[in-house]
Every structure is written in C-alpha cells, then in structure tokens.
Design a protein around this motif. Structure first.
Motif, short mmCIF file in Angstrom:
data_model
loop_
_atom_site.label_atom_id
_atom_site.label_comp_id
_atom_site.label_asym_id
_atom_site.label_seq_id
_atom_site.Cartn_x
_atom_site.Cartn_y
_atom_site.Cartn_z
N SER A 91 0.84 -1.20 0.00
CA SER A 91 0.00 0.00 0.00
C SER A 91 0.88 1.24 0.00
O SER A 91 2.09 1.16 0.22
N LEU B 83 -3.89 4.19 0.60
CA LEU B 83 -4.50 4.30 1.92
C LEU B 83 -5.06 5.70 2.21
O LEU B 83 -6.10 5.83 2.85
N SER C 56 -2.90 -0.84 -2.59
CA SER C 56 -3.93 0.01 -1.99
C SER C 56 -3.40 1.43 -1.75
O SER C 56 -2.30 1.60 -1.22
#
Length: 228
Positions: A171, A208, A206
C-alpha cells in the motif's frame, strides 16, 4: 547602536539565560545569545531583530524560511552568521522530526501529518511525497516524487507505481503541502488522487490516504471522507 555590553548584566541575553534559563528569553534575545556578537556597528540583539523581521512572517519562523542568499542580504550577516542561522533552522527541523518519529503510525493520519509537518509546512513550492507501506503497516521508505510551482505539483503515477513494485509495497500514502497554508484539497488534488487510486487497483496496491499539509494543520482524505 545600543550595545549589549552597555546593558545591565541582568538584561544581557547570554547572562540572562545563565541566571534564569532560556525560557525567559524573547525570540530576539534567544537568537542574539546564539549569535553572541554583532558586526558592522550593529549589536547582536539588533541583528537578531533584523533577521526576524526580514521575512514576511515577521517572527522567529523567519529562520525556517530564509535561504543563505537572503540572509547574506541582511546588513551585518556574513557567511559565518548565515551558517549559524541555517543550522539553527535545520536543528529545529530534525528535533521535531525525531520527536514525531516516536509516534509514527501509518494507519493514523494525524501521526503521519505530525511527522512531516515541520519538513513541509515551510516550503514555498508544492512537493509531492509517496510513502510506501508493507503488509504490517510499517513504512518501507518515502520518496520525493515531484516539486511543483508555487501552487501546483505534478503527480507521476507511473513513477509512483514503479517505486512501489521495486520495494514490494502493499500500500502507499500520498502527501503534499500547500504553500498557502490552507490544506483544503483542490479539484485537481481530488481528480489526480482518483486517477492514481484506479492505477493502484490495477496492480493490487492500496492507496491508503492522501494527506495535505498546511501551516500547522492538515487534511486527510480518509478523515474528511473524500471519496477517491
């Protein structure tokens, strides 16, 4: 010129610090105690005041904004004193960074903002930083992606994703500053964040959060429920 040595000893910054402690000194007194001596007919105290008032902030934050070239334009400041002042500013930044690092948590926006605040809130151009995070939510590394104009940074999605793959990040978090001091995201900030998020999803990474640093304040897309 009001010479410091002509003042009563109890009013001289250096002696005042020894007797009462540094917390009893004004900003100008603190700076003059560090500079110790004036130059060219200017006392250390008057020189300290000139330095503090030379920047638009008109306060001790001037030390964080002034470049070597700007310092050398101030009457009484030569290379030696310019180096002293630059080192004071850098020392303040490093102390703040070290303190914030003790509480740094990649899943807490306020923790991230505090960690980068002193590094980024004094910048006069926008800078975009990418923070790469592992599966245990620890920071792997951060890198400067771009420097923009006074009010714009340029997001390079390809560079961000290549770096994420290189360090096996699962991420990432975006971070940039607003030189205006207002951390509210622009339409362009939101649009570019959405584009990066879509690119991240394609390779299984991802995004975040996107955190914008202002002057002693910040905006987190996650905390503010800004959809990206």
């Amino acid at each position: 010129m009001n010479r410091i040595k002509d003042l009563p000893e109890v009013e001289r910054p250096y002696e005042k610090c020894l007797k009462y402690g540094a917390n009893h000194l004004s900003d100008a007194e603190l700076l003059s105690a560090i500079l110790r001596t004036g130059t060219n007919g200017i006392s250390a105290y008057d020189l300290a005041n000139n330095i503090i008032r030379s920047d638009a902030s008109k306060n001790i934050l001037s030390i964080m904004h002034l470049s070597k070239e700007e310092l050398l334009k101030i009457k009484g400041v030569g290379n030696a004193k310019a180096v002293q002042i630059l080192c004071i500013g850098e020392l303040a930044r490093r102390i703040s960074l070290e303190r914030a690092s003790l509480d740094l948590k990649m899943n807490v926006p306020s923790s991230i903002a505090n960690y980068y605040m002193e590094q980024m809130r004094h910048l006069e151009q926008e800078q975009l930083v990418a923070i790469f995070v592992d599966s245990k939510c620890n920071m792997i590394k951060d890198i400067l992606i771009s420097k923009g104009s006074i009010n714009q940074s340029f997001m390079c999605n390809r560079e961000i994703l290549v770096e994420a793959l290189k360090c096996d990040a699962v991420s990432l978090i975006l971070l940039h500053n607003h030189p205006s001091g207002d951390p509210q995201p622009s339409t362009a900030d939101i649009s570019s964040t959405k584009k990066l998020n879509k690119a991240c999803e394609l390779i299984g990474i991802s995004l975040l959060d996107h955190i914008i640093i202002g002057d002693r304040c910040y905006t987190s897309f996650v905390e503010s429920n800004i959809n990206f």
